[in-house]
Design a protein around this motif. Structure first.
Motif, PDB file in Angstrom:
ATOM      1  N   LYS A 183      51.459  27.206  31.103  1.00  0.00           N
ATOM      2  CA  LYS A 183      51.342  25.949  32.187  1.00  0.00           C
ATOM      3  C   LYS A 183      52.201  25.041  31.524  1.00  0.00           C
ATOM      4  N   VAL A 192      50.663  20.632  37.659  1.00  0.00           N
ATOM      5  CA  VAL A 192      51.131  20.622  38.368  1.00  0.00           C
ATOM      6  C   VAL A 192      50.775  22.657  39.414  1.00  0.00           C
ATOM      7  N   GLU A 193      50.620  22.590  40.404  1.00  0.00           N
ATOM      8  CA  GLU A 193      50.358  23.929  40.933  1.00  0.00           C
ATOM      9  C   GLU A 193      51.658  24.525  40.983  1.00  0.00           C
ATOM     10  N   HIS A 195      54.015  28.811  40.953  1.00  0.00           N
ATOM     11  CA  HIS A 195      53.795  29.982  41.521  1.00  0.00           C
ATOM     12  C   HIS A 195      55.353  31.059  41.146  1.00  0.00           C
ATOM     13  N   LYS A 210      50.535  32.819  39.775  1.00  0.00           N
ATOM     14  CA  LYS A 210      50.266  31.860  40.057  1.00  0.00           C
ATOM     15  C   LYS A 210      49.708  30.754  39.074  1.00  0.00           C
ATOM     16  N   THR A 211      49.632  30.221  39.160  1.00  0.00           N
ATOM     17  CA  THR A 211      48.556  28.704  38.762  1.00  0.00           C
ATOM     18  C   THR A 211      46.666  29.097  39.282  1.00  0.00           C
ATOM     19  N   PHE A 212      46.107  28.865  38.200  1.00  0.00           N
ATOM     20  CA  PHE A 212      44.365  28.894  38.730  1.00  0.00           C
ATOM     21  C   PHE A 212      43.632  27.745  38.222  1.00  0.00           C
ATOM     22  N   HIS A 213      43.751  27.025  37.237  1.00  0.00           N
ATOM     23  CA  HIS A 213      43.421  25.809  37.210  1.00  0.00           C
ATOM     24  C   HIS A 213      43.954  24.511  36.384  1.00  0.00           C
ATOM     25  N   ASP A 214      44.239  23.772  36.387  1.00  0.00           N
ATOM     26  CA  ASP A 214      45.494  22.622  35.870  1.00  0.00           C
ATOM     27  C   ASP A 214      46.205  22.415  35.291  1.00  0.00           C
ATOM     28  N   GLY A 215      47.199  23.569  36.271  1.00  0.00           N
ATOM     29  CA  GLY A 215      48.794  23.759  36.510  1.00  0.00           C
ATOM     30  C   GLY A 215      48.829  24.968  35.034  1.00  0.00           C
ATOM     31  N   GLY A 217      47.905  29.172  33.759  1.00  0.00           N
ATOM     32  CA  GLY A 217      47.149  30.614  34.193  1.00  0.00           C
ATOM     33  C   GLY A 217      47.944  31.885  33.059  1.00  0.00           C
ATOM     34  N   PRO A 236      55.882  22.371  43.457  1.00  0.00           N
ATOM     35  CA  PRO A 236      55.176  22.018  44.633  1.00  0.00           C
ATOM     36  C   PRO A 236      56.418  21.064  45.375  1.00  0.00           C
TER      37      PRO A 236
END
Length: 330
Positions: A183, A192-193, A195, A210-215, A217, A236
């Protein structure tokens, strides 16, 4: 996650077995039931009349507070805050909760710059627990006077990021493949996104993520005792950080959710024992903040054990699992 229907039916794994009445399982279930009775978890939802506003307008809202699915009666007062991106409280309302409900309004100051703010709502009781249980809702507020030539001074707030890694089941155990969830948030706790790459102590590439939902993965990892692991994370703003993953344990139990159906959760359990037979008898406890609790005494065979937990009897929401040994220790 969808699996071929025969994969886990014919894989060379040992089957689990239930055992009869067990005093340890009874004690664990009674303790969990007592905990949820003594420390009920309030939940709050704030409904606003709009998702975005202009300065000078009024945010009208209604609050719903529940405990175990029923209107909350534990707390009599609820707090509602409007918080800017730096975490500064702009407005705070203190309201009476009646039958688990409250309603109020916030008059937006003319001086607010255009930005995404947060509605933060809680009771004093909720502050005894994790901040993640406090209600947060993003609200965009626009100042129509903000132009390229007439921009209010920007807040000098440095951007910081936090990434946490959570091996499924709690630990990385030597030579047992598990999923690792993560997270990523900023300094205000907003997602935040990101990877990055997973590497070992020799800087060898293990996997990417990488993140895929609401920060959030996840990625699979097959840890080995003689190696350490870290994540090279890219944020970011194009900044970068190496973050160590939890240490690999030589002994322990690993559990992995391999599939969910409408009726059941299918789980895989594997183990490395410091002494033969030490993790033969276990208790699997399933519980929710709703107060729903069940404890299952199990016997583990060698290799991977696969079994299912029926969802019947549990409420819609998060279901947590903890494995206890024969002494009742998690």
């Amino acid at each position: 996650m969808k699996l071929h229907p025969l994969i886990y039916a014919i894989i060379a794994c040992a089957l689990f077995s239930f055992i009869g009445d067990d005093p340890i399982a009874d004690r664990i279930q009674a303790a969990l039931e007592a905990h949820f009775k003594k420390y009920p978890q309030e939940k709050i939802y704030v409904l606003t009349d709009k998702p975005a506003y202009s300065i000078g307008q009024t945010i009208w809202y209604k609050i719903y507070a529940t405990v175990y699915g029923n209107p909350a009666t534990l707390s009599k007062i609820v707090y509602v805050q409007l918080v800017d991106p730096s975490g500064k409280i702009i407005i705070q309302n203190k309201l009476a909760l009646t039958g688990g409900n409250a309603h109020g309004d916030m008059q937006l100051p003319e001086s607010l710059p255009s930005n995404t703010y947060q509605i933060r709502c809680f009771t004093q009781w909720m502050l005894n627990f994790d901040e993640a249980l406090v209600f947060h809702k993003p609200i965009y507020i626009e100042n129509l006077s903000d132009t390229l030539d007439n921009q209010p001074p920007a807040l000098a707030v440095g951007k910081t990021y936090h990434v946490q890694f959570f091996p499924e089941g709690g630990d990385l155990v030597d030579n047992i493949t598990c999923n690792v969830a993560f997270k990523a948030t900023d300094q205000n706790g907003l997602p935040v996104e990101v990877h990055g790459e997973i590497k070992d102590n020799n800087d060898a590439l293990i996997d990417s993520f990488k993140t895929f939902h609401d920060g959030m993965g996840k990625f699979p990892l097959h840890p080995e005792m003689n190696r350490s692991y870290h994540a090279a994370v890219y944020f970011p703003d194009h900044s970068f950080e190496n973050i160590s993953l939890p240490d690999v344990k030589n002994f322990g139990i690993s559990m992995k959710i391999i599939e969910q159906s409408d009726d059941a959760v299918i789980m895989q359990v594997a183990r490395h024992e410091p002494e033969a037979g030490q993790f033969h008898d276990i208790v699997l406890a399933a519980y929710q903040q709703s107060g729903k609790v069940a404890a299952y005494p199990l016997q583990l065979a060698r290799g991977k054990n696969i079994f299912n937990i029926r969802k019947k009897g549990f409420a819609t929401g998060i279901l947590r699992f903890t494995i206890f040994d024969s002494k009742g220790l998690p």
